[in-house]
Design a protein around this motif. Sequence first.
Motif, short mmCIF file in Angstrom:
data_model
loop_
_atom_site.label_atom_id
_atom_site.label_comp_id
_atom_site.label_asym_id
_atom_site.label_seq_id
_atom_site.Cartn_x
_atom_site.Cartn_y
_atom_site.Cartn_z
N LYS A 121 0.95 -1.08 -0.08
CA LYS A 121 -0.18 -0.09 0.03
C LYS A 121 0.93 1.38 -0.19
O LYS A 121 1.92 1.16 0.30
CB LYS A 121 -0.91 -0.05 1.21
N ILE A 122 0.16 2.47 -0.50
CA ILE A 122 0.95 3.57 -0.60
C ILE A 122 0.88 4.17 0.99
O ILE A 122 -0.30 4.34 1.31
CB ILE A 122 0.55 4.58 -1.61
N LYS A 123 1.86 4.61 1.64
CA LYS A 123 2.00 5.19 2.76
C LYS A 123 1.96 6.72 2.59
O LYS A 123 1.16 7.55 3.23
CB LYS A 123 2.97 4.75 3.77
N ASN A 124 2.96 7.24 1.64
CA ASN A 124 3.11 8.37 1.47
C ASN A 124 3.60 8.69 0.05
O ASN A 124 4.43 7.98 -0.41
CB ASN A 124 3.96 9.07 2.45
N LEU A 125 3.28 9.91 -0.56
CA LEU A 125 3.51 10.00 -1.83
C LEU A 125 3.33 11.67 -2.15
O LEU A 125 2.45 12.09 -1.95
CB LEU A 125 2.87 9.32 -3.26
N HIS A 126 4.52 12.17 -2.54
CA HIS A 126 4.72 13.66 -2.47
C HIS A 126 5.56 14.11 -3.73
O HIS A 126 6.48 13.52 -4.14
CB HIS A 126 5.25 14.38 -1.32
N VAL A 127 5.02 14.84 -4.75
CA VAL A 127 5.79 15.44 -5.61
C VAL A 127 5.94 17.05 -5.35
O VAL A 127 4.83 17.68 -5.46
CB VAL A 127 4.90 15.18 -6.90
N VAL A 128 7.06 17.58 -5.34
CA VAL A 128 7.39 18.87 -5.14
C VAL A 128 8.00 19.47 -6.16
O VAL A 128 9.01 19.05 -7.06
CB VAL A 128 8.24 19.07 -3.81
N ARG A 129 7.46 20.81 -6.51
CA ARG A 129 8.20 21.62 -7.60
C ARG A 129 8.54 23.16 -7.08
O ARG A 129 8.07 23.59 -5.98
CB ARG A 129 7.10 21.58 -8.73
N HIS A 130 9.21 23.84 -8.05
CA HIS A 130 9.74 25.15 -7.50
C HIS A 130 9.57 26.03 -8.46
O HIS A 130 8.89 25.62 -9.70
CB HIS A 130 11.39 25.22 -7.18
N LEU A 131 9.33 27.32 -8.12
CA LEU A 131 9.19 28.33 -9.19
C LEU A 131 10.07 28.28 -10.41
O LEU A 131 11.23 27.92 -10.28
CB LEU A 131 9.43 29.83 -8.38
N GLY A 132 9.44 28.41 -11.32
CA GLY A 132 9.97 28.33 -12.67
C GLY A 132 9.69 26.93 -13.20
O GLY A 132 9.86 26.64 -14.55
N LEU A 133 9.12 26.15 -12.64
CA LEU A 133 8.63 24.67 -13.29
C LEU A 133 9.74 24.00 -13.72
O LEU A 133 9.33 23.36 -14.80
CB LEU A 133 7.46 24.76 -14.08
#
Length: 268
Positions: A121-133
């Motif tokens: 099972k998925i416990k945590n999933l995060h996708v992070v981006r910054h300014l400017g993509l």
Amino acid sequence: MLSKMLKCLISLALTNLYVQAQSEDVKHVIWTDVEESTLLDESLHKVAFRDVVLEKLLTRLINSLLENSRRGPEFSSMPSALLIPDPLCIPNINLQKAKSGVFDINFQGWNLKITGLHTTKIKNLHVVRHLGLQDIRAVVQLVTDLNIEGIYNLTGTGLSLLPLYGSGALNVKISDFLLTGESYIVLKDDTLYIREFQLLMTDNDLQVNLENLMGNGLGIGKNKHLVGAVANSLLSSVGEDILFNNRNLLEAIARNNWMMHVDNFLSF
């Protein structure tokens, strides 16, 4: 397990980054282990946000892969090459283990297989981006209970004088086995920087059973307490080694597949 998901995840992540970079010609691809902050301008790196849309897509993709794997190739809507096998066969083990004053053994294990992958099972999933993509950073945590079964043979000594021996069925139960995978992709000028795949594995509890260890006679005679203590130490050590060996194997498979599939995607 994780390596089977990479084919799907990599294509989605790279396509997302490539769409916004169509006006640029990506001339170089560099694999790196540096921190992402060193590749982004300080003004851009100060502000980060979660890409919730991409998180939902990746979550749906992983859950779909797990469900199709449970159905099996006959009823799956995905190509069989992408499905997660359960059970999964793992390499034979040949260990020489010694703990000063406690035991010195030779241990072999074969016909080994891991079960429990389909209950992931998925416990945590995060996708992070910054300014400017210009970047995508993903962290995924998967959790499951695993069981390793096979055949073993053991010979050696305990407490420098007691004979240790056994052969028969092997069983290792691993509770709350947690895999944490992390990587990033940064587009800078005409170069695509990709973080070498980072994989961390932890577990909550490890229980080991070796059938016929000492002929199931660990409690016989005046050495009952001492032999029992040696056996407990031996079981714990063997179990940790079995898990450690396969952690290294899984790390190598995941890392090599990540690099291979990215390189294939970027090949013209």
